[in-house]
Design a protein around this motif. Structure first.
Motif, short mmCIF file in Angstrom:
data_model
loop_
_atom_site.label_atom_id
_atom_site.label_comp_id
_atom_site.label_asym_id
_atom_site.label_seq_id
_atom_site.Cartn_x
_atom_site.Cartn_y
_atom_site.Cartn_z
N THR A 2 0.84 -1.19 0.00
CA THR A 2 0.00 0.00 0.00
C THR A 2 0.88 1.24 0.00
O THR A 2 1.78 1.38 0.82
CB THR A 2 -0.92 0.02 1.23
OG1 THR A 2 -1.73 -1.16 1.22
CG2 THR A 2 -1.82 1.24 1.22
N GLU A 34 2.35 4.93 0.49
CA GLU A 34 2.31 5.86 1.61
C GLU A 34 1.36 7.01 1.30
O GLU A 34 1.38 7.55 0.19
CB GLU A 34 3.72 6.39 1.90
CG GLU A 34 3.82 7.23 3.15
CD GLU A 34 5.23 7.65 3.45
OE1 GLU A 34 5.41 8.48 4.36
OE2 GLU A 34 6.16 7.16 2.78
N GLY A 35 0.52 7.35 2.25
CA GLY A 35 -0.41 8.46 2.06
C GLY A 35 -1.78 8.05 1.59
O GLY A 35 -2.71 8.86 1.55
N GLN A 80 7.53 -2.36 -4.35
CA GLN A 80 8.66 -2.02 -3.50
C GLN A 80 9.61 -3.22 -3.45
O GLN A 80 9.19 -4.35 -3.26
CB GLN A 80 8.20 -1.68 -2.09
CG GLN A 80 9.35 -1.42 -1.11
CD GLN A 80 8.83 -0.98 0.24
OE1 GLN A 80 8.32 0.12 0.41
NE2 GLN A 80 8.97 -1.85 1.23
#
Length: 376
Positions: free
Chosen positions: A153, A155-156, A213
């Motif tokens: 997920t 960031e933000g 990532q």
């Protein structure tokens, strides 16, 4: 506790077809589903045990390895019954068998008329990588670091409860029949079963809210794995949109063939070549093992084809049943070219009584040696 036979769990014979395996699993899973057996504390374990059996027997490759090697051949597959797999995982994996679609909600609601049902989180997809291992790695076990690109997920990103399903991840429909009310559930088309929709996302993030990532993960491989065996790292696969259950990282073992030592199950085989002189007179030689070189004695009169057993010099069984042996197969090397003096020397021995083949009853042939090897 020893694992039960997968065929026994599902009440099947080894010759069962894919359709028979699927039907048997569906019947067993319904019988032991926890919602149907609230007063039986063992029901959930039996339900998970059936799911593990089905995962292996429904996969032709895994079924073949299981039929050949038993639990050892699929020892690291999933481990449902060992606590590594929860109910959400099972429904995500096998929801299609029960008509639940693998989305949120128990597919057993339609069987038991449960209007409330329990909400089930959506699971992220699994990742699969191959891990090359040498014979030494397999024999001793090894800890490696692997590089994985997985979806997480961003960031933000924030989420809100889905307005279409109220956060359950599914939409339900009740139908009145002559047998009573039947409740069916299907995946919510708005949130795709996540129960949540994106409330806010930073620029560059797609509608799933996930980004790739790169991660470096330490993985510990136990001794005794076999080529093609699949190990699982729970929760190290792709994350699910909306914060559901992460998928798993599946690590497939790829054994690198050793140029000197050959593997046969948990045993190691080494081909030893002796000169005619050493085999006749006797000697001591060093042979390689997975633990380093060891010196062994060669008795005088050793015949070609003799198998010497070095006990405990093989591979540790992955299920903890001790170690295999190293089998040293003796081959007498016959020179292809002789000097004139060597030839004359051997010619002088041609008619010697000791050099005339005279196998006695104690000399074993090829098939007898193989029988001893298998039975020992």
């Amino acid at each position: 506790m020893a694992k039960r036979d997968y065929y026994e769990i599902l009440g099947l014979s080894k010759g069962a077809s894919a359709d028979e395996i699927k039907k048997a699993y569906r019947k067993t899973a319904i019988k032991f589903h926890p919602d149907k057996n609230p007063d039986d504390p063992t029901a959930e374990d039996k339900f998970k045990e059936a799911a593990e059996a089905y995962e292996i027997l429904s996969n032709p490759e895994k079924k073949q390895r299981y039929d050949q090697f038993g639990h050892q051949g699929v020892g690291g597959a999933r481990g449902f019954g060992g606590g590594g797999m929860n109910m959400d995982d099972i429904f995500s994996q096998f929801g299609d068998i029960f008509g639940g679609g693998g989305g949120g909600g128990s597919p057993f609601d339609s069987f038991f008329g449960g209007g409330g049902g329990r909400s089930r989180q959506k699971k992220g997809t699994n990742l699969r990588i191959k891990l090359k291992m040498t014979l030494e790695d397999i024999a001793n076990g090894v800890e490696k670091k692997i590089k994985v690109n997985r979806l997480i997920t961003a960031e933000g990103v924030t989420f809100k409860s889905c307005s279409s399903c109220g956060g359950s991840g599914q939409v339900r429909k009740a139908v009145n029949t002559m047998l009573g009310q039947m409740v069916t559930a299907s995946t919510c088309p708005t949130c795709n079963g996540a129960g949540k929709t994106i409330d806010h996302k930073p620029p560059g993030v797609d509608n799933s809210g996930l980004i790739y990532q790169e991660e470096i993960l330490p993985v510990k491989i136990p001794p005794g794995v076999v080529d093609g065996m699949q190990l699982s790292m729970t929760g190290k696969g792709n994350e699910a949109p909306g914060g559901g259950i992460p998928g798993d990282l599946l690590i497939v073992v790829e054994e690198i063939e050793d140029p000197i030592l050959k593997r046969d199950g948990n045993n190691i085989i080494y081909e030893l070549y002796l000169s005619f002189v050493d085999a006749t007179i006797g000697t001591s030689v060093e042979v390689p093992t997975i633990d380093g070189k060891v010196k062994i004695k060669i008795d005088s009169g050793t015949q070609s084809g003799k198998v010497l057993r070095l006990r405990g010099k093989g591979i540790r069984d992955i299920n903890g049943y001790g170690k295999g042996d190293q089998l040293v197969s003796v081959n007498i090397w016959t020179p292809k070219h002789l000097t004139k003096d060597e030839k004359n020397m051997l010619e002088s021995l041609r008619d010697s009584e000791n050099f005339i083949p005279s196998p006695g009853s104690k000399e074993k042939g090829f098939f007898a040696k193989m029988k001893d090897y298998i039975m020992d």
